[in-house]
Design a protein around this motif. Structure first.
Motif, PDB file in Angstrom:
ATOM      1  N   GLU A  99       7.519 -78.013  35.721  1.00  0.00           N
ATOM      2  CA  GLU A  99       6.638 -77.591  34.621  1.00  0.00           C
ATOM      3  C   GLU A  99       7.164 -78.072  33.283  1.00  0.00           C
ATOM      4  O   GLU A  99       6.392 -78.491  32.418  1.00  0.00           O
ATOM      5  N   SER A 100       8.482 -77.989  33.114  1.00  0.00           N
ATOM      6  CA  SER A 100       9.061 -78.262  31.801  1.00  0.00           C
ATOM      7  C   SER A 100       8.884 -79.715  31.373  1.00  0.00           C
ATOM      8  O   SER A 100       8.883 -80.022  30.189  1.00  0.00           O
ATOM      9  N   GLY A 101       8.733 -80.616  32.331  1.00  0.00           N
ATOM     10  CA  GLY A 101       8.603 -82.025  31.969  1.00  0.00           C
ATOM     11  C   GLY A 101       7.174 -82.518  31.979  1.00  0.00           C
ATOM     12  O   GLY A 101       6.932 -83.724  31.954  1.00  0.00           O
ATOM     13  N   HIS A 102       6.226 -81.596  32.053  1.00  0.00           N
ATOM     14  CA  HIS A 102       4.838 -82.016  32.254  1.00  0.00           C
ATOM     15  C   HIS A 102       3.940 -81.454  31.161  1.00  0.00           C
ATOM     16  O   HIS A 102       4.152 -80.351  30.668  1.00  0.00           O
ATOM     17  N   ALA A 103       2.955 -82.248  30.780  1.00  0.00           N
ATOM     18  CA  ALA A 103       1.953 -81.782  29.819  1.00  0.00           C
ATOM     19  C   ALA A 103       0.662 -82.535  30.054  1.00  0.00           C
ATOM     20  O   ALA A 103       0.645 -83.608  30.663  1.00  0.00           O
ATOM     21  N   LEU A 104      -0.433 -81.951  29.587  1.00  0.00           N
ATOM     22  CA  LEU A 104      -1.739 -82.595  29.637  1.00  0.00           C
ATOM     23  C   LEU A 104      -2.063 -83.120  28.254  1.00  0.00           C
ATOM     24  O   LEU A 104      -1.986 -82.385  27.264  1.00  0.00           O
ATOM     25  N   MET A 105      -2.401 -84.408  28.188  1.00  0.00           N
ATOM     26  CA  MET A 105      -2.799 -84.994  26.911  1.00  0.00           C
ATOM     27  C   MET A 105      -4.297 -85.234  26.909  1.00  0.00           C
ATOM     28  O   MET A 105      -4.847 -85.729  27.898  1.00  0.00           O
ATOM     29  N   PHE A 116      -0.989 -80.277  25.758  1.00  0.00           N
ATOM     30  CA  PHE A 116      -0.886 -78.897  26.251  1.00  0.00           C
ATOM     31  C   PHE A 116       0.237 -78.823  27.275  1.00  0.00           C
ATOM     32  O   PHE A 116       0.094 -79.332  28.391  1.00  0.00           O
ATOM     33  N   ASP A 117       1.334 -78.186  26.913  1.00  0.00           N
ATOM     34  CA  ASP A 117       2.348 -77.960  27.938  1.00  0.00           C
ATOM     35  C   ASP A 117       1.967 -76.698  28.726  1.00  0.00           C
ATOM     36  O   ASP A 117       1.002 -76.001  28.383  1.00  0.00           O
ATOM     37  N   LEU A 118       2.722 -76.392  29.760  1.00  0.00           N
ATOM     38  CA  LEU A 118       2.340 -75.287  30.633  1.00  0.00           C
ATOM     39  C   LEU A 118       2.395 -73.949  29.928  1.00  0.00           C
ATOM     40  O   LEU A 118       1.544 -73.077  30.141  1.00  0.00           O
ATOM     41  N   GLU A 119       3.394 -73.778  29.086  1.00  0.00           N
ATOM     42  CA  GLU A 119       3.527 -72.500  28.385  1.00  0.00           C
ATOM     43  C   GLU A 119       2.286 -72.241  27.537  1.00  0.00           C
ATOM     44  O   GLU A 119       1.754 -71.133  27.495  1.00  0.00           O
TER      45      GLU A 119
ATOM     46  N   LEU B 291       8.916 -56.838  31.784  1.00  0.00           N
ATOM     47  CA  LEU B 291       9.970 -57.848  31.705  1.00  0.00           C
ATOM     48  C   LEU B 291       9.441 -59.225  31.293  1.00  0.00           C
ATOM     49  O   LEU B 291      10.223 -60.182  31.225  1.00  0.00           O
ATOM     50  N   GLN B 292       8.143 -59.353  31.037  1.00  0.00           N
ATOM     51  CA  GLN B 292       7.637 -60.602  30.456  1.00  0.00           C
ATOM     52  C   GLN B 292       7.844 -60.540  28.945  1.00  0.00           C
ATOM     53  O   GLN B 292       8.064 -59.469  28.368  1.00  0.00           O
ATOM     54  N   THR B 293       7.801 -61.703  28.317  1.00  0.00           N
ATOM     55  CA  THR B 293       7.898 -61.759  26.859  1.00  0.00           C
ATOM     56  C   THR B 293       6.690 -62.505  26.322  1.00  0.00           C
ATOM     57  O   THR B 293       6.378 -63.600  26.805  1.00  0.00           O
ATOM     58  N   LEU B 294       6.004 -61.909  25.362  1.00  0.00           N
ATOM     59  CA  LEU B 294       4.854 -62.583  24.770  1.00  0.00           C
ATOM     60  C   LEU B 294       5.320 -63.792  23.978  1.00  0.00           C
ATOM     61  O   LEU B 294       6.367 -63.750  23.321  1.00  0.00           O
ATOM     62  N   PRO B 295       4.551 -64.886  24.039  1.00  0.00           N
ATOM     63  CA  PRO B 295       4.890 -66.019  23.188  1.00  0.00           C
ATOM     64  C   PRO B 295       4.599 -65.665  21.734  1.00  0.00           C
ATOM     65  O   PRO B 295       4.159 -64.568  21.431  1.00  0.00           O
ATOM     66  N   ASP B 296       4.844 -66.608  20.854  1.00  0.00           N
ATOM     67  CA  ASP B 296       4.695 -66.343  19.421  1.00  0.00           C
ATOM     68  C   ASP B 296       3.346 -65.689  19.119  1.00  0.00           C
ATOM     69  O   ASP B 296       2.358 -65.923  19.797  1.00  0.00           O
ATOM     70  N   PRO B 297       3.296 -64.854  18.084  1.00  0.00           N
ATOM     71  CA  PRO B 297       2.065 -64.109  17.801  1.00  0.00           C
ATOM     72  C   PRO B 297       0.970 -64.941  17.150  1.00  0.00           C
ATOM     73  O   PRO B 297      -0.097 -64.410  16.870  1.00  0.00           O
TER      74      PRO B 297
END
Lengths: 406, 406
Positions: A99-105, A116-119, B291-297
């Motif tokens: 996931e960390s090395g992947h994104a949608l452009m 858009f990265d996964l996060e 135990l999850q953490t919200l991403p930036d607000p």
């Protein structure tokens, strides 16, 4: 086929009676089963099927450099295909992408190119839909082989499966990027070594496409495009680009290698059919099916099968046991969902004589499965994609079931 | 909570813009991802999740000799729980039973005692249904612990899952055996070393029960009762007897060990609640959860969750972000099925301040989830089964999410 062939009473099913039928706490068996006298084994953090079912797997078929893994549909009950048995076609193996090395452009004819990265993607609203997915080339052997191959249903037509897919509607992402007025197509590219690339019409994508992240409740399997794939309900498998990493918004198709060659159909009249995306209405009888053997003819057997249409809901399935001379409408089981597997069943009393079983699906738009001869008249001799003709099974007096052309 | 807290535009989601946004075929990344320059790996006959997801598993909890495997619901999207992550409770391990050595016996107050081996059972008409399954003791920690345990959703409430179950309606088998007029109950026994035994009312079984052979399209996993289990939609998990091998039709319950002890509830007024089968209406927010953490607000976050009721369909789910001071009705996602997981979502703009998230489900019969304090008033101090109170999550200014009692 007279209607009475499907009638009977439960008694005729003939379950064996138990020798010792004493009422009370006594065990009916001579002794307790081993499992009741010995503590059971350990479970696994990620559960697996029984070792007793070890033969229920997909079989790999190498075809022109592709890996084709067909689903053993003859073992499936219900409409959900287990993810471990979902069909897969790989043009250049299965990449292991983090996931960390992947994104949608998203770029091209947009106001602002976006990444858009996964996060980030996981923050977006998601939708879940139960849909089938079918390879354009499913049932190719039935299209091409001059005689009916004596194979299982999975070997013949196992490049189709049905799952619950969850992801972000692509319209949200495209609207955020700001699609320009001149945009008409989107070219989708996978991050595999084949750079699998397909062009898709923008309007259809805005209506129906999702960037799928989950399948059957968990993150996509690698062979289904982890960390993300394009998903277009009802459309031929290969446009659902796996390992999706790039969407270019354009004014014309890319005419990529695969869409110009393999996934273009030659018609019998010499014309070429290109960008024929939806998979047409189709059905298969799963029980009984190729290489299975019917049990003794005393009593009923439930004919069961699956039907689907890339255009919408299944409206009706007719079944014949006499090679198409007569038809009876099968029962459709709920839920009957849009562009999803639908179960049909029909009780049948096999008389121990030769029979030819067929199923013919009709969708809500009135589209009907053609016979094989009708399908062959429409397409060129060497065409094999989008084969949706009626599947026939011949039953011998010994109960053996074989693929048949009718 | 003012309604405007849920409004906004897609632009506010703030996907990062790409530095090089040139139109055309140029790659937007500095170089091609590794996966695009090296052929991918092999697939497996029975597919598995990505190694990148290796942390998404069930965790075993040993409890009074039982093995309890809780499903990591905080990772689930959609309504289908993958079979590998389905919760399981084993009273004496997981027996490995071969089809050939197993049969279901029906005896007692019947005209003719019958025995059904797998070959015979598979001839019968089957039905498929998508239903949740929940352990009576799910969420026990929230019922018993005097303070809110800081755990994940799966650890707190992961003894519930949802699958497509396929099997033979039990009514067919009971009718064939010929139930006598005096029959009122059926005592079901599993072929495990615990001889797990439960008594169930005959009328309800005739209406709803199946002998389940398949889960999510394939044969049951061993930890779900391979080769067969009893399945009663919406009823507490332990009555869905796994490794089912015996059904005795009787005129009274057996008052077996488990139904007289563990699965009986003590009420606050001193009475005992026995044979309380259906699991009541309940919901949990899965995203965000413990135990999850919200991403930036900056921007929106979609609150998503699951709701279910052992009495029927979910009619509505209300969500609060201010600890119950105000509520907003969430969106229910199709399909909304009888006694199945139903997805609800609500867009939320987190302002970076403390918040307390709660969900409160209502089913089609008007049953509403109680608050924890209401639930505790009804049951004795030491009771923990059938806990269905509202689950609250406290969000800190750092975005961390914790279990909370409200």
């Amino acid at each position: 086929m007279p209607r009475r062939a499907f009638l009977g009473t439960a008694i005729a099913w003939g379950a064996g009676s138990v020798a010792a039928s004493a009422r009370g706490g006594e065990p009916l068996a001579a002794r307790l089963p081993d499992a009741m006298t010995t503590p059971g084994g350990a479970d696994l953090p990620y559960g697996q099927p029984s070792v007793q079912e070890r033969k229920v797997v997909r079989h790999e078929h190498q075809d022109a450099g592709f890996s084709v893994w067909r689903s053993p549909l003859e073992n499936q009950r219900g409409i959900i295909t287990p993810s471990g048995l979902h069909f897969a076609v790989h043009h250049s193996g299965v990449p292991d992408i983090a996931e960390s090395g992947h994104a949608l452009m998203i770029h091209g004819l947009v106001t602002q190119a976006l990444r858009f990265d996964l996060e980030r993607l996981k923050r977006y609203p998601m939708v879940s839909r139960i849909h089938f997915l079918e390879c354009a080339g499913n049932s190719a052997a039935n299209a091409l082989s001059p005689f009916a191959l004596n194979q299982t249903l999975g070997e013949l037509a196992g490049e189709v499966s049905c799952s619950e897919w969850t992801g972000v509607p692509l319209s949200y992402l495209l609207q955020e990027a700001g699609v320009k007025d001149s945009a008409r197509w989107v070219v989708a590219e996978g991050a595999d070594a084949a750079s699998h690339t397909r062009s898709l019409p923008l309007d259809a994508l805005l209506k129906d496409a999702m960037v799928a992240l989950y399948q059957n409740g968990e993150r996509l399997r690698p062979s289904q495009g982890y960390p993300m794939r394009l998903f277009m309900p009802g459309w031929e498998g290969n446009v659902n680009v796996k390992w999706l990493h790039r969407l270019e918004v354009t004014d014309a198709p890319a005419y990529s290698k695969d869409e110009s060659g393999l996934y273009t159909q030659a018609l019998a009249d010499g014309r070429i059919e290109r960008f024929a995306f939806p998979m047409d209405v189709k059905s298969v009888i799963t029980h009984p099916s190729g290489l299975q053997t019917l049990p003794d003819p005393k009593g009923f057997f439930e004919i069961a099968g699956l039907a689907w249409s890339g255009h919408g809901r299944i409206a009706r399935v007719d079944v014949s046991v006499d090679g198409g001379a007569s038809w009876v409408t099968a029962k459709l089981h709920d839920p009957v969902l849009d562009r999803a597997f639908t179960r049909f069943t029909l009780p049948w009393r096999w008389q121990g004589r030769k029979a030819t079983l067929m199923s013919r699906a009709t969708d809500e738009h009135g589209r009907v499965q053609p016979l094989r001869s009708e399908w062959k008249r429409r397409y060129a001799m060497h065409s094999f994609n989008h084969y949706n003709a009626v599947q026939s099974w011949r039953v011998g007096t010994d109960g053996r079931v074989e693929n048949a052309y009718v």
